[in-house]
Write a protein that holds these residues in place. Structure first.
Motif, short mmCIF file in Angstrom:
data_model
loop_
_atom_site.label_atom_id
_atom_site.label_comp_id
_atom_site.label_asym_id
_atom_site.label_seq_id
_atom_site.Cartn_x
_atom_site.Cartn_y
_atom_site.Cartn_z
N VAL A 18 0.86 -1.18 0.00
CA VAL A 18 0.00 0.00 0.00
C VAL A 18 0.89 1.23 0.00
CG1 VAL A 18 -1.83 1.25 1.20
CG2 VAL A 18 -1.75 -1.26 1.30
N GLY A 19 1.01 1.89 -1.15
CA GLY A 19 1.88 3.05 -1.27
C GLY A 19 3.08 2.72 -2.13
N THR A 20 3.17 3.32 -3.31
CA THR A 20 4.21 2.96 -4.27
C THR A 20 5.24 4.07 -4.44
OG1 THR A 20 2.73 3.67 -6.06
CG2 THR A 20 2.77 1.32 -5.52
N GLY A 21 5.67 4.64 -3.31
CA GLY A 21 6.76 5.59 -3.34
C GLY A 21 8.10 4.88 -3.30
N LEU A 22 9.10 5.55 -2.77
CA LEU A 22 10.45 5.00 -2.73
C LEU A 22 10.51 3.67 -1.98
CD1 LEU A 22 13.56 5.17 -3.07
CD2 LEU A 22 13.59 6.53 -0.97
N LEU A 23 10.02 3.65 -0.73
CA LEU A 23 10.14 2.43 0.07
C LEU A 23 9.22 1.32 -0.44
CD1 LEU A 23 10.46 3.78 3.73
CD2 LEU A 23 12.27 3.07 2.15
N GLY A 24 7.96 1.66 -0.71
CA GLY A 24 7.02 0.64 -1.15
C GLY A 24 7.46 -0.02 -2.45
N THR A 25 7.89 0.79 -3.40
CA THR A 25 8.33 0.23 -4.68
C THR A 25 9.63 -0.55 -4.54
OG1 THR A 25 7.21 1.99 -5.91
CG2 THR A 25 8.93 0.78 -7.07
N SER A 26 10.54 -0.08 -3.69
CA SER A 26 11.80 -0.80 -3.48
C SER A 26 11.54 -2.17 -2.86
CB SER A 26 12.75 0.01 -2.59
OG SER A 26 13.16 1.21 -3.23
#
Length: 378
Positions: A18-26
């Motif tokens: 849930v959340g596809t920013g830096l951490l979520g996508t990494s």
């Protein structure tokens, strides 16, 4: 970490991000590379599509199998609501979050549970990977972001053993090192090692806004080192710092005390000259305390910080030259323990500062000079 990974994977999928920013996508990229099925969701359609297009996973749909693990990667001010929603809608999943503050998230979730006794907090465990970049968003993500980095897991009194195991497996699969802390202990730690450096970098960089161009032209590596993280996202950091205000405030008050003492010493020197009583000793005390603090920062592999010798080499500003230097240091048989690059504007060369164990420094200098490199003796 690129492509499929052959090592056994302990994390049981599917994993929902849930959340596809830096951490979520990494996280999603790293899991996908290990063959773990990952689904994605985000309030921003464009961020979600970018993460998918980078190969982080598939966009979540109504026919997806239920996830075994949910990772909420969102700003702290919305994390608790999202975790609560996932706990309600995913009754068999362990739910974690990767927000950089933990106590306020747990307090808000406890409030949710008081209003809704059916909310199962035993399946929730807070966590925080100590990894990031000054750039944000899926475009800055990397499957290797967590390799060798500490990852705090912060179980609470109701966290189940299954949730703890799920988090330990995830951390291990992503190449990080598990550190267990309670939420308040975590928040006090990051106030000193993460949140304070961000504020000091931002305050320093803000002094540059009105600086003359002639002054900025003199900027060297020291200024770049201090201000690098000042390029961080203001909205995200506002949420982080307000969420961790109880832990950050006493640290900032300590900085203010030291700053007041330094101002008093400099004021005496400005008014009465450099030999004013207390001026030199006051300034020396500030710098000396900084020396003591630096000495306590863990070394390359943790533990006591080691002292290295520095070998300074001029590197032409041409494609491939820095890579050639690294390659030849390896051929010489010396390990690079640390590295800095100083490059002043309008210069055609940069200075590579290679840190090595002291016993290897003289041998490296001689061998590099024999290969045509110009070694600068400091």
């Amino acid at each position: 970490m690129t492509g499929e990974v052959s090592d056994p994977t302990a994390t049981t999928g599917p994993v929902h991000i849930v959340g596809t920013g830096l951490l979520g996508t990494s996280i999603a990229l790293a899991l996908t590379a290990r063959g773990v099925p990952v689904t994605l969701t985000d309030t921003s359609p464009s961020a979600l599509a970018l993460s998918r297009d980078l190969g982080a996973g598939s966009i979540a749909g109504p026919d997806d199998p239920p996830p075994a693990l949910v990772v909420v990667a969102a700003p702290p001010d919305v994390t608790a609501d999202l975790v609560a929603a996932e706990l309600r809608s995913r009754p068999s999943a362990v739910v974690t979050d990767v927000a950089s503050v933990k106590a306020i998230v747990l307090a808000e979730l406890t409030g949710h549970a008081a209003a809704d006794p059916e909310l199962d907090l035993s399946r929730y465990i807070g966590s925080h990977p100590m990894a990031g970049r000054e750039r944000s968003g899926a475009g800055a993500a990397s499957a290797d972001l967590f390799l060798g980095r500490p990852w705090v897991i912060a179980p609470h009194e109701r966290t189940s053993a299954e949730a703890v195991l799920a988090m330990r497996n995830l951390v291990a699969d992503l190449g990080a090192a598990t550190v267990s802390m309670d939420p308040a202990e975590h928040d006090g730690a990051v106030a000193v090692v993460s949140h304070l450096p961000q504020l000091m970098a931002s305050l320093t960089a803000a002094r540059l806004v009105d600086a003359p161009e002639a002054s900025l032209a003199l900027a060297g590596q020291g200024l770049r080192d201090v201000t690098r993280i000042a390029a961080s996202d203001p909205r995200l950091w506002s949420a982080i710092l307000t969420g961790n205000a109880p832990a950050v405030l006493p640290v900032l008050r300590g900085v203010r005390t030291g700053l007041d003492e330094l101002i008093a010493s400099l004021g005496a020197a400005a008014e009465h000259g450099p030999l004013a009583p207390g001026a030199v000793s006051g300034i020396s005390a500030v710098i000396g305390a900084g020396n003591e603090g630096v000495a306590k920062v863990p070394g390359k592999h943790g533990g006591t910080r080691k002292r290295y010798a520095e070998v300074s080499v001029l590197v032409p500003d041409e494609a491939g030259e820095l890579g050639r230097l690294f390659s030849e240091v390896g051929e010489i048989g010396v390990n690079i323990e640390d590295f800095q690059m100083e490059h002043s504007p309008k210069q055609k060369v940069g200075m590579a500062i290679v840190s090595v164990v002291p016993t290897a420094a003289a041998r490296l200098e001689t061998a590099l000079e024999e290969r045509g490199w110009r070694v600068v003796v400091q």
